[in-house]
Design a protein around this motif. Structure first.
Motif, PDB file in Angstrom:
ATOM      1  N   ASN A  47       0.934  -1.570   0.135  1.00 35.94           N
ATOM      2  CA  ASN A  47      -0.147   0.279  -0.376  1.00 35.94           C
ATOM      3  C   ASN A  47       1.158   1.457   0.219  1.00 35.94           C
ATOM      4  OD1 ASN A  47      -2.265  -1.227  -0.408  1.00 35.94           O
ATOM      5  ND2 ASN A  47      -3.238  -0.174   1.875  1.00 35.94           N
ATOM      6  N   GLY A  48       2.143   1.415  -0.337  1.00 35.00           N
ATOM      7  CA  GLY A  48       3.207   2.892  -0.437  1.00 35.00           C
ATOM      8  C   GLY A  48       3.623   2.757   0.416  1.00 35.00           C
ATOM      9  N   LYS A  49       3.768   1.947   1.186  1.00 32.89           N
ATOM     10  CA  LYS A  49       4.446   1.696   2.892  1.00 32.89           C
ATOM     11  C   LYS A  49       5.630   0.847   2.803  1.00 32.89           C
ATOM     12  CE  LYS A  49       1.695   4.920   4.701  1.00 32.89           C
ATOM     13  NZ  LYS A  49       0.782   4.541   3.754  1.00 32.89           N
ATOM     14  N   ALA A  50       6.925   0.613   3.759  1.00 31.82           N
ATOM     15  CA  ALA A  50       7.728  -0.134   3.099  1.00 31.82           C
ATOM     16  C   ALA A  50       7.400  -1.037   4.319  1.00 31.82           C
ATOM     17  CB  ALA A  50       9.665   0.913   3.802  1.00 31.82           C
ATOM     18  N   VAL A  51       7.738  -1.846   4.708  1.00 30.88           N
ATOM     19  CA  VAL A  51       7.332  -2.887   5.522  1.00 30.88           C
ATOM     20  C   VAL A  51       8.506  -4.191   5.442  1.00 30.88           C
ATOM     21  CG1 VAL A  51       5.671  -4.253   6.727  1.00 30.88           C
ATOM     22  CG2 VAL A  51       4.449  -3.290   5.622  1.00 30.88           C
ATOM     23  N   LYS A  52       9.017  -3.847   7.006  1.00 23.70           N
ATOM     24  CA  LYS A  52      10.197  -4.928   6.729  1.00 23.70           C
ATOM     25  C   LYS A  52      10.125  -5.809   7.119  1.00 23.70           C
ATOM     26  CE  LYS A  52      13.822  -3.469   9.819  1.00 23.70           C
ATOM     27  NZ  LYS A  52      14.304  -2.519  10.994  1.00 23.70           N
ATOM     28  N   ILE A  53      10.164  -7.239   6.493  1.00 27.79           N
ATOM     29  CA  ILE A  53      10.422  -8.539   7.325  1.00 27.79           C
ATOM     30  C   ILE A  53      11.000  -8.937   8.413  1.00 27.79           C
ATOM     31  CG2 ILE A  53      10.563 -10.732   6.076  1.00 27.79           C
ATOM     32  CD1 ILE A  53       9.210 -10.064   3.575  1.00 27.79           C
ATOM     33  N   VAL A  54      10.432  -9.268   9.332  1.00 27.06           N
ATOM     34  CA  VAL A  54      11.687  -9.484  10.550  1.00 27.06           C
ATOM     35  C   VAL A  54      11.717 -11.014  10.734  1.00 27.06           C
ATOM     36  CG1 VAL A  54      10.512  -6.631  11.473  1.00 27.06           C
ATOM     37  CG2 VAL A  54       9.183  -9.312  12.751  1.00 27.06           C
ATOM     38  N   ALA A  55      10.474 -11.985  10.420  1.00 24.21           N
ATOM     39  CA  ALA A  55      10.328 -13.283  11.002  1.00 24.21           C
ATOM     40  C   ALA A  55       9.904 -14.474   9.917  1.00 24.21           C
ATOM     41  CB  ALA A  55       9.392 -13.117  12.293  1.00 24.21           C
ATOM     42  N   ILE A  56       9.757 -15.468   9.979  1.00 21.32           N
ATOM     43  CA  ILE A  56       8.774 -16.108   9.316  1.00 21.32           C
ATOM     44  C   ILE A  56       8.155 -16.877  10.195  1.00 21.32           C
ATOM     45  CG2 ILE A  56       8.751 -18.326   7.679  1.00 21.32           C
ATOM     46  CD1 ILE A  56      11.507 -16.888   5.781  1.00 21.32           C
ATOM     47  N   MET A  57       6.728 -17.105   9.312  1.00 21.40           N
ATOM     48  CA  MET A  57       6.192 -17.449  10.615  1.00 21.40           C
ATOM     49  C   MET A  57       6.371 -19.850  10.742  1.00 21.40           C
ATOM     50  SD  MET A  57       3.701 -15.721  12.806  1.00 21.40           S
ATOM     51  CE  MET A  57       2.686 -16.896  12.590  1.00 21.40           C
ATOM     52  N   PRO A  58       5.529 -19.773  11.784  1.00 20.32           N
ATOM     53  CA  PRO A  58       6.212 -21.382  11.558  1.00 20.32           C
ATOM     54  C   PRO A  58       5.801 -22.203  10.777  1.00 20.32           C
ATOM     55  CG  PRO A  58       4.282 -20.987  13.509  1.00 20.32           C
ATOM     56  CD  PRO A  58       5.164 -19.619  12.923  1.00 20.32           C
ATOM     57  N   GLU A  59       5.802 -23.321  10.373  1.00 16.09           N
ATOM     58  CA  GLU A  59       5.569 -24.740   8.832  1.00 16.09           C
ATOM     59  C   GLU A  59       3.761 -24.691   9.117  1.00 16.09           C
ATOM     60  OE1 GLU A  59       7.954 -27.435   6.911  1.00 16.09           O
ATOM     61  OE2 GLU A  59       9.050 -26.668   8.909  1.00 16.09           O
ATOM     62  N   ASN A  60       3.590 -24.496  10.560  1.00 10.30           N
ATOM     63  CA  ASN A  60       2.619 -25.484  10.383  1.00 10.30           C
ATOM     64  C   ASN A  60       1.499 -24.258  10.820  1.00 10.30           C
ATOM     65  OD1 ASN A  60       3.347 -24.623  12.990  1.00 10.30           O
ATOM     66  ND2 ASN A  60       2.629 -26.528  13.868  1.00 10.30           N
ATOM     67  N   PHE A  61       1.450 -22.406  10.140  1.00  9.61           N
ATOM     68  CA  PHE A  61       0.855 -22.009  10.899  1.00  9.61           C
ATOM     69  C   PHE A  61       0.212 -21.596   8.969  1.00  9.61           C
ATOM     70  CE2 PHE A  61       0.391 -17.418   9.144  1.00  9.61           C
ATOM     71  CZ  PHE A  61      -0.322 -17.299  10.799  1.00  9.61           C
ATOM     72  N   THR A  62      -0.968 -21.815   9.149  1.00 11.19           N
ATOM     73  CA  THR A  62      -1.927 -20.833   7.983  1.00 11.19           C
ATOM     74  C   THR A  62      -2.590 -19.748   7.670  1.00 11.19           C
ATOM     75  OG1 THR A  62      -2.207 -23.728   7.616  1.00 11.19           O
ATOM     76  CG2 THR A  62      -3.706 -22.233   6.455  1.00 11.19           C
ATOM     77  N   ALA A  63      -3.117 -19.685   9.083  1.00 13.29           N
ATOM     78  CA  ALA A  63      -3.779 -18.306   9.119  1.00 13.29           C
ATOM     79  C   ALA A  63      -4.096 -18.090  10.461  1.00 13.29           C
ATOM     80  CB  ALA A  63      -5.269 -18.408   7.891  1.00 13.29           C
ATOM     81  N   PHE A  64      -4.445 -17.126  10.706  1.00 14.08           N
ATOM     82  CA  PHE A  64      -5.257 -16.891  12.468  1.00 14.08           C
ATOM     83  C   PHE A  64      -7.004 -16.706  12.080  1.00 14.08           C
ATOM     84  CE2 PHE A  64      -1.476 -14.236  12.798  1.00 14.08           C
ATOM     85  CZ  PHE A  64      -1.145 -15.780  14.119  1.00 14.08           C
ATOM     86  N   ASN A  65      -7.119 -17.007  10.814  1.00  7.87           N
ATOM     87  CA  ASN A  65      -8.625 -17.057  10.047  1.00  7.87           C
ATOM     88  C   ASN A  65      -9.249 -18.611   9.879  1.00  7.87           C
ATOM     89  OD1 ASN A  65     -11.281 -16.901   9.586  1.00  7.87           O
ATOM     90  ND2 ASN A  65     -11.573 -14.671   9.335  1.00  7.87           N
ATOM     91  N   LYS A  66      -9.791 -19.075   9.863  1.00 14.63           N
ATOM     92  CA  LYS A  66      -9.590 -20.167   8.686  1.00 14.63           C
ATOM     93  C   LYS A  66     -10.169 -20.052   7.622  1.00 14.63           C
ATOM     94  CE  LYS A  66     -11.590 -24.931   9.890  1.00 14.63           C
ATOM     95  NZ  LYS A  66      -9.915 -25.621  10.311  1.00 14.63           N
ATOM     96  N   GLN A  67     -11.214 -19.477   7.538  1.00 15.99           N
ATOM     97  CA  GLN A  67     -11.464 -18.502   6.196  1.00 15.99           C
ATOM     98  C   GLN A  67     -10.992 -18.404   4.314  1.00 15.99           C
ATOM     99  OE1 GLN A  67     -15.123 -16.188   7.001  1.00 15.99           O
ATOM    100  NE2 GLN A  67     -16.159 -18.009   6.887  1.00 15.99           N
TER     101      GLN A  67
END
Length: 791
Positions: A170-190
């Motif tokens: 969205n025109g903003k610079a966001v720093k990537i500080v981590a990679i989520m664990p392998e078993n993470f898909t989402a916080f919302n099941k949909q």
């Protein structure tokens, strides 16, 4: 004991059991509800357990919901500080999933983003690479940071180093500080989340937005189980006393992490119905098993007594009982495991929305349940053995007469069995009635000759047509197709799982919805939407293309906020924010009230909905078409009309509204059918066991009846004496048992508090009449041939 004796006993038992069809039927009846309940347990412990979130400490987080009437939402922001002040050990977490556009060279890509407040270390979510510390409740003004999902890292970056690189969003610079664990898909099941960003940075990242709660926002409470339990007990009282919420708003918690509350409630209700149906069947089958086992025990005791007279030692006889009981337990366990797939089919028919590939078999829980079943059956056998050997006297030999203790035992078991049957049939009929009413509910729309057309628009096209009359032009052209009676646009087609929200207020600044800043479900439709879908107006009428300041509301909204008023005095105000964040108010006149449209099916109560006019496309619409054309002809005609517009439509799909309703009705029909089968099973089994028990008692008492007749007693007197003896045992046990069963059924919410006594009394009287009739017929037959029992 020798192995030869053991093998001989096993072979003999196997031969006898293979011919004992009654035993096999009992075992099968016992195994079916057990297999269904095992599958339900697997769903409860797997599907409703959020493994897809990467959370390890499930017990430390609960979904926090503000509930007002039929509407539920995340709690408002203004409640956070008072909650933390009262319970400082707790933390409130917000989550909201949305889509954002990558900027720069890849500006056509849209990725899924989850805004999540924090609490990773407490929840046991550990980064695959990097650290999640910067995402733990950052303060306002902090640098924009994010963690990307493992799958996004693999697909987008091919596993290359990305920590501390920049993601342009969205025109903003966001720093990537981590990679989520392998078993993470989402916080919302949909959703399938690509990027996780702190919730507090949503305002910085997305312009013209706010921290207002939408129905797409989740709120959670994080803390120890003791503190969560304390909050659950005292939150409503505290917040009401502090005048932070009104009495009609309730604060509730559940374990649904990342699952829409209405969907969670829908699945939970169906799971509860499954548990009710098959728990009833299981209890009945256990009582039937006990009754059967006691009868078999009496026959087996005679056999063992004769073996004892022939020289078998007590040790050998006890060993034989142990082997046969062990084999019976093994048989029941094997059958329960063998028919688990049948249980899975039954559960799947009632829960088609549950993806069973996501349901893991919890081996430890499964083994615990099997062990509990085995121990329960073993306990039943041990108690039966103790009672039979201690209290029940027996006669051995030809022409044996039933003893008083045997008759008491048989009548007591029969009474308890029939009391369970009475309550089971009663609950099943109540459940049947509730499901029947649900199936007969009016969806608020007509399915005959109605179709839903959906399509996609390229992102670049959406901004070009956002302020044009393309939607109006599209509707007009579709209505010119032969045999098309009407067509209309909507953002919320039935069963599409789509939603749209705006902030609506009454003229006295009361929000339409729960909380201060919560948003209202709002559908943007074209004027003839209600005609196209076949909705009925309670009062007023629909708007026209020129009615830009007119709206229609559903009956739920009208009853909640305008009950008793006329349309002339009914107005709502929509609040929006401009680019500078200034709130603007737009007044609208309510010109119509439409009957509630159940867009998610009759078992999901509709929210308060505002219908406003739209005459342009935003790319998320569906088209409701009323046409007598067949599906193929209509799709070709719609495609042709779409091609005449100066817009590139993609992936046109046409679906019959009737077929969607049929799909939605399938689980309810399955519940209805299963309830009917369970009721019939209990009824037929009760009749068979009742007739069998009465026949056995009368057969063993035939000589006593014959002697009484020979001594001058009339047939009527003999039958009356036996009936009084039966009723003296039957009535107290049945009434006490029914009372206890209904009490626990009410505690478990198996039945409603307003018990239908007419139905219950009718079933009870029918059962009493049936057992007396069976007793009369059997005794009468024996007395007509009494001479046979005296020879």
């Amino acid at each position: 004991m020798t192995s030869k004796l053991t093998l001989d006993l096993i072979i003999t038992w196997t031969k006898q059991t293979s011919k004992n069809y009654r035993l096999l039927l009992i075992v099968m009846l016992l195994a079916i509800p057990v297999s269904v309940l095992l599958n339900v347990k697997m769903i409860s412990s797997s599907y409703l357990t959020p493994t897809y979130t990467g959370i390890e400490n499930y017990s430390l987080i609960n979904n926090l919901i503000a509930k007002e009437g039929d509407k539920s939402s995340a709690i408002d922001n203004y409640l956070v500080d008072p909650i933390i002040a009262k319970w400082p050990s707790l933390k409130v977490i917000y989550e909201e999933s949305t889509s954002l556009k990558l900027t720069g060279p890849e500006n056509s890509n849209v990725i899924s983003v989850s805004f999540f407040s924090g609490g990773y270390s407490t929840l046991g979510i550990n980064a695959f690479k990097g650290t999640l510390k910067a995402l733990e409740f950052p303060t306002n003004g902090s640098d924009l940071v994010a963690a990307i999902s493992y799958s996004y890292w693999q697909s987008k970056y091919k596993g290359k180093e990305v920590i501390n690189t920049i993601l342009p969003l969205n025109g903003k610079a966001v720093k990537i500080v981590a990679i989520m664990p392998e078993n993470f898909t989402a916080f919302n099941k949909q959703y399938k989340t690509d990027v996780v960003i702190p919730y507090s940075q949503k305002l910085t990242l997305i312009e013209n937005t706010s921290n207002d709660i939408t129905p797409n926002t989740f709120s959670y409470l994080l803390g120890s189980s003791q503190h969560l339990a304390h909050f659950s007990l005292h939150a409503k009282t505290y917040l009401s006393n502090e005048l932070l919420i009104t009495d009609d708003i309730d604060i509730v918690m559940n374990n649904a992490i990342g699952i829409n509350n209405s969907k969670y409630q829908k699945i939970s209700k169906r799971i509860d119905i499954l548990v009710i149906i098959f728990s009833i069947l299981l209890v009945f089958c256990f009582v039937s098993f006990i009754t059967f086992y006691v009868g078999e025990y009496a026959s087996k005791s005679n056999e063992l007594s004769i073996r004892g007279l022939c020289g078998a030692s007590k040790k050998q006889l006890l060993f034989q009982r142990a082997v046969e009981n062990t084999l019976l337990i093994i048989l029941i366990t094997i059958v329960c495991i063998a028919i688990l797939p049948i249980g899975k089919m039954i559960v799947h028919s009632m829960l088609p929305t549950v993806n069973f590939s996501d349901v893991d078999v919890p081996t430890l829980s499964f083994l615990k349940l099997i062990l509990c079943l085995t121990l329960l059956i073993t306990l039943i056998m041990a108690i039966t053995f103790f009672i039979q050997e201690t209290f029940i006297s027996k006669n051995i030999g030809r022409g044996e007469n039933i003893t008083l203790s045997q008759k008491l035992q048989s009548y007591i078991l029969l009474s308890f069995l029939l009391s369970v049957a009475i309550v089971s049939i009663f609950i099943s009929l109540e459940l049947l009635s509730a499901q029947k009413k649900l199936n007969e509910n009016d969806n608020g729309f007509i399915t005959n000759n109605r179709y839903i057309a959906s399509f996609e628009l390229p992102k670049t096209v959406q901004t070009q047509i956002a302020n044009s009359d393309t939607g109006k032009l599209l509707v007009n052209r579709l209505e010119n197709i032969p045999n098309v009676q009407s067509a209309a646009l909507t953002l919320m087609a039935p069963f599409a799982n789509s939603s749209s929200f705006f902030q609506w207020y009454t003229v006295d600044d009361h929000p339409v919805g729960s909380g201060i800043n919560s948003q209202t479900v709002s559908d943007r439709v074209s004027p003839n939407y209600f005609t196209a879908i076949g909705a009925t107006f309670v009062k007023g009428k629909s708007f026209s293309w020129q009615s830009s300041n007119s709206i229609v509301v559903n009956h739920t909204l009208w009853q909640r906020y305008f009950k008793g008023l006329d349309l002339y005095n009914a107005k709502l105000i929509m609040k929006t924010r401009n680019k500078n964040g200034v709130i603007k108010e737009h007044p609208f006149q309510i010109i119509g009230v439409v009957k509630d449209i159940y867009i998610a099916g009759p078992d999901v109560q509709p929210n308060a909905i505002v219908y406003a006019l739209t005459n342009f496309l935003v790319g998320a619409e569906a088209i409701i078409i009323h046409s007598s054309n067949d599906e193929k002809t209509l799709k070709n005609a719609v495609t042709a009309q779409l091609n005449t517009l100066d817009v590139s439509f993609k992936k046109l799909e046409l679906t019959s509204l009737g077929s969607l309703v049929e799909i939605d009705n399938q689980p309810r029909n399955a519940i209805l059918l299963t309830t009917i089968i369970a009721t019939l099973t209990i009824t037929i089994s009760s009749i068979i066991f009742c007739l069998s028990t009465v026949n056995q008692i009368v057969e063993k008492s035939a000589r006593a009846y014959a002697i009484n007749k020979m001594l001058g007693a009339t047939n009527f007197r003999v039958m009356t004496f036996e009936a009084r003896f039966l009723m003296a045992i039957f009535l107290p046990i049945v009434f006490l048992s029914i009372f206890i069963q209904l009490y626990y059924a009410l505690q478990a919410n198996f039945i409603a508090a307003n018990i239908n006594l007419t139905t219950l009394v009718s079933i009870t009287i029918t059962v009493i009449a049936f057992i007396l009739a069976a007793l009369y017929i059997n005794i009468n037959n024996k007395l007509h041939n009494s001479w046979h029992y005296l020879t």
